[in-house]
Design a protein around this motif. Structure first.
Motif, PDB file in Angstrom:
ATOM      1  N   HIS A 141       0.723  -1.147  -0.111  1.00 26.23           N
ATOM      2  CA  HIS A 141       0.069  -0.023  -0.069  1.00 26.23           C
ATOM      3  C   HIS A 141       0.873   1.250  -0.137  1.00 26.23           C
ATOM      4  O   HIS A 141       0.688   2.172  -0.846  1.00 26.23           O
ATOM      5  CB  HIS A 141      -1.180   0.001   1.091  1.00 26.23           C
ATOM      6  N   ARG A 142       1.757   1.304   0.799  1.00 27.99           N
ATOM      7  CA  ARG A 142       2.968   2.643   1.009  1.00 27.99           C
ATOM      8  C   ARG A 142       2.385   3.891   1.582  1.00 27.99           C
ATOM      9  O   ARG A 142       3.109   4.448   1.392  1.00 27.99           O
ATOM     10  CB  ARG A 142       3.631   2.698  -0.550  1.00 27.99           C
ATOM     11  N   ASP A 143       1.108   3.972   1.914  1.00 25.54           N
ATOM     12  CA  ASP A 143       0.554   5.116   2.412  1.00 25.54           C
ATOM     13  C   ASP A 143      -0.570   5.133   3.566  1.00 25.54           C
ATOM     14  O   ASP A 143      -1.456   5.834   3.625  1.00 25.54           O
ATOM     15  CB  ASP A 143       0.069   6.082   1.420  1.00 25.54           C
ATOM     16  N   VAL A 144      -0.079   3.784   4.489  1.00 24.51           N
ATOM     17  CA  VAL A 144      -0.990   3.716   5.489  1.00 24.51           C
ATOM     18  C   VAL A 144      -0.625   4.550   6.777  1.00 24.51           C
ATOM     19  O   VAL A 144       0.406   4.830   7.129  1.00 24.51           O
ATOM     20  CB  VAL A 144      -0.515   2.013   6.316  1.00 24.51           C
ATOM     21  N   LYS A 145      -1.879   5.259   6.799  1.00 22.44           N
ATOM     22  CA  LYS A 145      -1.758   6.211   8.033  1.00 22.44           C
ATOM     23  C   LYS A 145      -3.205   6.497   8.363  1.00 22.44           C
ATOM     24  O   LYS A 145      -4.345   6.078   7.584  1.00 22.44           O
ATOM     25  CB  LYS A 145      -1.038   7.731   7.392  1.00 22.44           C
ATOM     26  N   PRO A 146      -3.484   7.313   9.460  1.00 19.53           N
ATOM     27  CA  PRO A 146      -4.800   7.339  10.273  1.00 19.53           C
ATOM     28  C   PRO A 146      -5.750   8.372   9.073  1.00 19.53           C
ATOM     29  O   PRO A 146      -6.938   8.127   8.995  1.00 19.53           O
ATOM     30  CB  PRO A 146      -4.691   7.975  11.457  1.00 19.53           C
ATOM     31  N   GLU A 147      -5.403   9.019   8.268  1.00 22.72           N
ATOM     32  CA  GLU A 147      -5.991   9.805   7.423  1.00 22.72           C
ATOM     33  C   GLU A 147      -6.503   8.827   6.108  1.00 22.72           C
ATOM     34  O   GLU A 147      -7.644   9.161   5.500  1.00 22.72           O
ATOM     35  CB  GLU A 147      -5.137  10.991   6.492  1.00 22.72           C
ATOM     36  N   ASN A 148      -5.918   7.801   5.809  1.00 18.17           N
ATOM     37  CA  ASN A 148      -6.362   6.978   4.591  1.00 18.17           C
ATOM     38  C   ASN A 148      -6.985   5.854   5.298  1.00 18.17           C
ATOM     39  O   ASN A 148      -7.387   4.796   4.756  1.00 18.17           O
ATOM     40  CB  ASN A 148      -5.209   6.418   4.181  1.00 18.17           C
ATOM     41  N   THR A 160      -8.573   2.949   2.654  1.00 16.63           N
ATOM     42  CA  THR A 160      -8.447   3.700   1.013  1.00 16.63           C
ATOM     43  C   THR A 160      -7.156   4.204   0.743  1.00 16.63           C
ATOM     44  O   THR A 160      -5.956   3.977   1.328  1.00 16.63           O
ATOM     45  CB  THR A 160      -9.587   4.792   1.208  1.00 16.63           C
ATOM     46  N   ASP A 161      -7.296   5.099  -0.341  1.00 18.24           N
ATOM     47  CA  ASP A 161      -6.231   5.799  -1.092  1.00 18.24           C
ATOM     48  C   ASP A 161      -5.062   4.736  -1.404  1.00 18.24           C
ATOM     49  O   ASP A 161      -4.037   4.628  -0.809  1.00 18.24           O
ATOM     50  CB  ASP A 161      -5.527   6.755   0.050  1.00 18.24           C
ATOM     51  N   PHE A 162      -5.180   4.210  -2.358  1.00 21.66           N
ATOM     52  CA  PHE A 162      -3.987   3.223  -3.303  1.00 21.66           C
ATOM     53  C   PHE A 162      -3.492   3.850  -4.019  1.00 21.66           C
ATOM     54  O   PHE A 162      -2.920   3.467  -5.084  1.00 21.66           O
ATOM     55  CB  PHE A 162      -5.051   2.004  -3.704  1.00 21.66           C
ATOM     56  N   GLY A 163      -3.330   5.384  -3.912  1.00 21.14           N
ATOM     57  CA  GLY A 163      -2.554   6.209  -4.763  1.00 21.14           C
ATOM     58  C   GLY A 163      -1.087   5.886  -4.938  1.00 21.14           C
ATOM     59  O   GLY A 163      -0.466   6.316  -5.933  1.00 21.14           O
ATOM     60  N   PHE A 164      -0.375   5.262  -3.892  1.00 18.77           N
ATOM     61  CA  PHE A 164       1.073   4.829  -3.968  1.00 18.77           C
ATOM     62  C   PHE A 164       1.287   3.371  -4.012  1.00 18.77           C
ATOM     63  O   PHE A 164       2.320   2.879  -3.981  1.00 18.77           O
ATOM     64  CB  PHE A 164       1.756   5.458  -2.788  1.00 18.77           C
ATOM     65  N   ALA A 165      -0.044   2.674  -4.115  1.00 14.69           N
ATOM     66  CA  ALA A 165       0.125   1.090  -4.107  1.00 14.69           C
ATOM     67  C   ALA A 165       1.006   0.611  -5.273  1.00 14.69           C
ATOM     68  O   ALA A 165       0.813   1.181  -6.335  1.00 14.69           O
ATOM     69  CB  ALA A 165      -1.188   0.618  -3.828  1.00 14.69           C
ATOM     70  N   ARG A 166       1.510  -0.460  -5.276  1.00 13.72           N
ATOM     71  CA  ARG A 166       2.054  -1.115  -6.332  1.00 13.72           C
ATOM     72  C   ARG A 166       1.999  -2.724  -6.303  1.00 13.72           C
ATOM     73  O   ARG A 166       2.010  -3.391  -5.237  1.00 13.72           O
ATOM     74  CB  ARG A 166       3.897  -1.028  -6.125  1.00 13.72           C
ATOM     75  N   VAL A 167       1.875  -3.269  -7.305  1.00 12.27           N
ATOM     76  CA  VAL A 167       1.893  -4.882  -7.571  1.00 12.27           C
ATOM     77  C   VAL A 167       3.375  -5.156  -7.523  1.00 12.27           C
ATOM     78  O   VAL A 167       4.229  -4.729  -8.419  1.00 12.27           O
ATOM     79  CB  VAL A 167       1.090  -5.241  -8.734  1.00 12.27           C
ATOM     80  N   LEU A 168       3.767  -6.076  -6.508  1.00  9.04           N
ATOM     81  CA  LEU A 168       5.125  -6.513  -6.700  1.00  9.04           C
ATOM     82  C   LEU A 168       5.361  -7.907  -7.418  1.00  9.04           C
ATOM     83  O   LEU A 168       4.598  -8.831  -7.253  1.00  9.04           O
ATOM     84  CB  LEU A 168       5.518  -6.844  -5.153  1.00  9.04           C
ATOM     85  N   GLN A 169       6.314  -7.934  -8.313  1.00  7.46           N
ATOM     86  CA  GLN A 169       6.413  -9.062  -9.148  1.00  7.46           C
ATOM     87  C   GLN A 169       7.531  -9.796  -8.327  1.00  7.46           C
ATOM     88  O   GLN A 169       8.017  -9.476  -7.153  1.00  7.46           O
ATOM     89  CB  GLN A 169       7.441  -8.834 -10.420  1.00  7.46           C
ATOM     90  N   GLU A 176      11.994   3.735  -4.400  1.00  5.74           N
ATOM     91  CA  GLU A 176      11.224   5.004  -4.615  1.00  5.74           C
ATOM     92  C   GLU A 176      11.092   5.719  -2.927  1.00  5.74           C
ATOM     93  O   GLU A 176      10.539   5.108  -2.112  1.00  5.74           O
ATOM     94  CB  GLU A 176      10.107   5.090  -5.195  1.00  5.74           C
ATOM     95  N   LEU A 177      11.311   6.916  -2.858  1.00 10.40           N
ATOM     96  CA  LEU A 177      10.863   7.501  -1.645  1.00 10.40           C
ATOM     97  C   LEU A 177       9.483   8.084  -1.626  1.00 10.40           C
ATOM     98  O   LEU A 177       9.051   9.075  -2.377  1.00 10.40           O
ATOM     99  CB  LEU A 177      11.839   8.737  -1.286  1.00 10.40           C
ATOM    100  N   CYS A 178       8.366   7.334  -1.053  1.00 12.90           N
ATOM    101  CA  CYS A 178       7.206   7.854  -1.041  1.00 12.90           C
ATOM    102  C   CYS A 178       6.301   7.488  -0.100  1.00 12.90           C
ATOM    103  O   CYS A 178       6.833   6.476   1.107  1.00 12.90           O
ATOM    104  CB  CYS A 178       6.367   7.442  -2.287  1.00 12.90           C
ATOM    105  N   GLY A 179       5.373   8.259   0.444  1.00 14.00           N
ATOM    106  CA  GLY A 179       4.540   7.954   1.650  1.00 14.00           C
ATOM    107  C   GLY A 179       4.659   9.466   2.519  1.00 14.00           C
ATOM    108  O   GLY A 179       4.369  10.261   1.932  1.00 14.00           O
ATOM    109  N   THR A 180       4.438   9.127   4.005  1.00 17.33           N
ATOM    110  CA  THR A 180       4.296  10.597   4.739  1.00 17.33           C
ATOM    111  C   THR A 180       5.214  10.151   6.077  1.00 17.33           C
ATOM    112  O   THR A 180       5.513   9.257   6.573  1.00 17.33           O
ATOM    113  CB  THR A 180       2.841  10.317   5.296  1.00 17.33           C
ATOM    114  N   PRO A 181       6.138  11.154   6.078  1.00 16.26           N
ATOM    115  CA  PRO A 181       7.200  11.254   6.923  1.00 16.26           C
ATOM    116  C   PRO A 181       7.203  10.342   8.301  1.00 16.26           C
ATOM    117  O   PRO A 181       7.830   9.392   8.358  1.00 16.26           O
ATOM    118  CB  PRO A 181       7.525  12.592   7.464  1.00 16.26           C
TER     119      PRO A 181
END
Ligand code: ADP
Ligand code: MG
Length: 292
Positions: A141-148, A160-169, A176-181
């Motif tokens: 998912h990569r953006d698990v936080k209480p806002e999501n 919710t908010d699968f905007g940063f989610a990726r399918v892993l092979q 990649e650096l992404c998510g919330t500090p």
């Protein structure tokens, strides 16, 4: 499949009556809306592809289409948001979701300051259940936080908010650096400063759950520091503690689970599935299932 025609925006407004704004992101606005035919309420995430230059707009479209694809892979789970409808045009994409009347876990926590162990257990079990399903589909998912983490009419979790989610092979690692500090896992932070980094994987999601669980119980996050650089260093070193007096009255079981989650080495960190089998979730000190 989404309708690839220019009339999609018209089509959306023909079928739905837009209402108040529920949330706003950098390039999206979420509005409550009513499906005219059924009178039912939904939440529409409206992604504006205009304003940016052509390349930026194409990147945003691709990202949104990936989000839709992932939402469809994880569809049908009770604790994951349901995508009801999609409209795609040249300038806008509309994602129509089931409405979560009780909003973000973030706002709920702000209003109550802290949650009891019982309520924390109820929320965390559902969140972990959702993530176990996501991970079983090889998705991070990569953006698990209480806002999501949204709450429906019955205070059930909807991730919710699968905007940063990726399918892993198989065997794939991410860099990649992404998510919330405040929720970033140490290996994700280190992967940008260390040449020898092996990247990161699914383990970043359970780390974020550890941060959430800590925050739910005492109302403040484990690694917080007013200087962000110091906070990020604390995360990389796994430097946190069960400070007094907030933690004094909290039992050992949730502390033990947090301890097994906030492990800097992702290989030694508990997995989502293992966390669900932790004693914290086995002790039943309430009768029904209801969140009161
Ligand atoms: P972004 O990628 O901009 O963060 P999100 O999908 O997280 O977009 O939505 C932003 C915010 O809108 C959420 O944090 C929440 O407050 C609100 N929201 C999103 N979806 C719903 C929904 N289905 N029901 C109620 N509120 C929602
Ligand atoms: Mg969000």
């Amino acid at each position: 499949d989404p309708l690839p025609d220019k009339a999609a925006a018209k089509e959306f407004y023909a079928r739905y009556e837009p209402k108040e704004v529920l949330g706003k992101g950098v390039s999206s606005t979420v509005r409550k809306c009513i499906e005219k035919e059924s009178g039912k309420e939904f939440a529409a995430k409206i992604i504006d592809l205009t304003g940016a230059d052509a390349r930026e707009s194409e990147t945003l479209r691709e990202a949104t289409l990936r989000e839709i694809e992932i939402l469809r892979i994880v569809a049908g789970h009770p604790y994951i948001i349901e995508l009801h409808d999609v409209f795609e045009s040249d300038t806008f994409i509309f994602l129509v979701f089931e409405l979560c009347k009780n909003g973000e876990l973030f706002d709920y926590l702000t209003s109550v300051v802290t949650l009891s162990e019982k309520k924390t257990k109820y929320i965390m079990r559902q969140l972990l259940d959702a993530l176990e399903y996501v991970h079983s589909k090889h998705i991070v998912h990569r953006d698990v936080k209480p806002e999501n983490v949204l709450l429906d009419d019955n205070f059930n979790v909807k991730l919710t908010d699968f905007g940063f989610a990726r399918v892993l092979q198989p065997g794939e690692r991410l860099y990649e650096l992404c998510g919330t500090p405040g929720y970033l896992a140490p290996e994700l932070l280190k992967c940008n400063i260390s040449e020898s980094s092996l990247g990161y994987g699914m383990e970043v999601d359970i780390w974020a759950c550890g941060v959430i669980m800590y925050t739910l119980l005492v109302g403040c996050p484990p690694f917080w520091h007013r200087k962000q650089m110091i906070m990020l260093r604390n995360i990389m070193e796994g430097k946190y503690s069960f400070t007094s007096p907030e933690w004094d009255d909290i039992t050992d079981s949730p502390k033990d689970l947090i301890h097994r989650i906030l492990v800097t080495d992702p290989e030694r960190r508990i997995t989502v599935r293992e966390a669900l089998h932790h004693p914290f979730f086995q002790i039943m000190h309430y009768q029904g299932k209801k969140f009161d």
